[in-house]
Write a protein that holds these residues in place. Sequence first.
Motif, PDB file in Angstrom:
ATOM      1  N   MET A   1       0.853  -1.166   0.000  1.00  0.00           N
ATOM      2  CA  MET A   1       0.000   0.000   0.000  1.00  0.00           C
ATOM      3  C   MET A   1       0.894   1.222   0.000  1.00  0.00           C
ATOM      4  SD  MET A   1      -2.829   1.149   2.846  1.00  0.00           S
ATOM      5  CE  MET A   1      -1.774   1.306   4.267  1.00  0.00           C
ATOM      6  N   GLY A   2       0.699   2.058  -0.953  1.00  0.00           N
ATOM      7  CA  GLY A   2       1.465   3.293  -0.990  1.00  0.00           C
ATOM      8  C   GLY A   2       0.827   4.329  -0.087  1.00  0.00           C
ATOM      9  N   ILE A   3       1.629   4.975   0.717  1.00  0.00           N
ATOM     10  CA  ILE A   3       1.088   6.005   1.606  1.00  0.00           C
ATOM     11  C   ILE A   3       1.724   7.353   1.298  1.00  0.00           C
ATOM     12  CG2 ILE A   3       0.016   5.306   3.761  1.00  0.00           C
ATOM     13  CD1 ILE A   3       2.582   4.308   4.765  1.00  0.00           C
ATOM     14  N   GLN A   4       1.794   7.667   0.026  1.00  0.00           N
ATOM     15  CA  GLN A   4       2.353   8.955  -0.350  1.00  0.00           C
ATOM     16  C   GLN A   4       1.425  10.087   0.077  1.00  0.00           C
ATOM     17  OE1 GLN A   4       1.996   6.367  -2.510  1.00  0.00           O
ATOM     18  NE2 GLN A   4       4.101   5.732  -2.655  1.00  0.00           N
ATOM     19  N   ASP A   5       0.122   9.815   0.109  1.00  0.00           N
ATOM     20  CA  ASP A   5      -0.848  10.843   0.495  1.00  0.00           C
ATOM     21  C   ASP A   5      -1.661  10.319   1.666  1.00  0.00           C
ATOM     22  OD1 ASP A   5      -2.487  13.022   0.628  1.00  0.00           O
ATOM     23  OD2 ASP A   5      -3.617  12.553  -1.192  1.00  0.00           O
ATOM     24  N   TRP A  14      -5.152   3.955   8.781  1.00  0.00           N
ATOM     25  CA  TRP A  14      -4.232   4.784   9.564  1.00  0.00           C
ATOM     26  C   TRP A  14      -3.896   4.118  10.884  1.00  0.00           C
ATOM     27  CZ3 TRP A  14      -0.694   8.150   9.010  1.00  0.00           C
ATOM     28  CH2 TRP A  14      -0.255   8.911  10.066  1.00  0.00           C
ATOM     29  N   VAL A  15      -4.901   3.539  11.551  1.00  0.00           N
ATOM     30  CA  VAL A  15      -4.674   2.841  12.817  1.00  0.00           C
ATOM     31  C   VAL A  15      -3.738   1.658  12.601  1.00  0.00           C
ATOM     32  CG1 VAL A  15      -5.792   1.455  14.616  1.00  0.00           C
ATOM     33  CG2 VAL A  15      -6.807   3.610  13.899  1.00  0.00           C
ATOM     34  N   ALA A  16      -3.946   0.906  11.515  1.00  0.00           N
ATOM     35  CA  ALA A  16      -3.084  -0.241  11.217  1.00  0.00           C
ATOM     36  C   ALA A  16      -1.647   0.201  10.975  1.00  0.00           C
ATOM     37  CB  ALA A  16      -3.620  -0.995  10.001  1.00  0.00           C
TER      38      ALA A  16
END
Length: 49
Positions: A1-5, A14-16
Motif C-alpha cells: 500500500m502506498g502512503i504517499q498521500d 491509519w490505525v493499522a
Amino acid sequence: MGIQDVGTLSLGQWVAVCRIWNKAQGGGQSAAPSDDEFEKAVLAARGVH
C-alpha cells in the motif's frame, strides 16, 4: 500500500499503519524478564544447559 498521500487513508488503515510502526519501533508495554529468566537466557545462548 502506498502512503504517499496520508490524507486518503481511511481511519482503519491509519490505525493499522500506526500499530505496525509502533511495533517495529519497539513500542508497547512488554515487561522486562525476571533475573532468573535473564540468567537462563544467557546460559542458553552460551550453550550451557
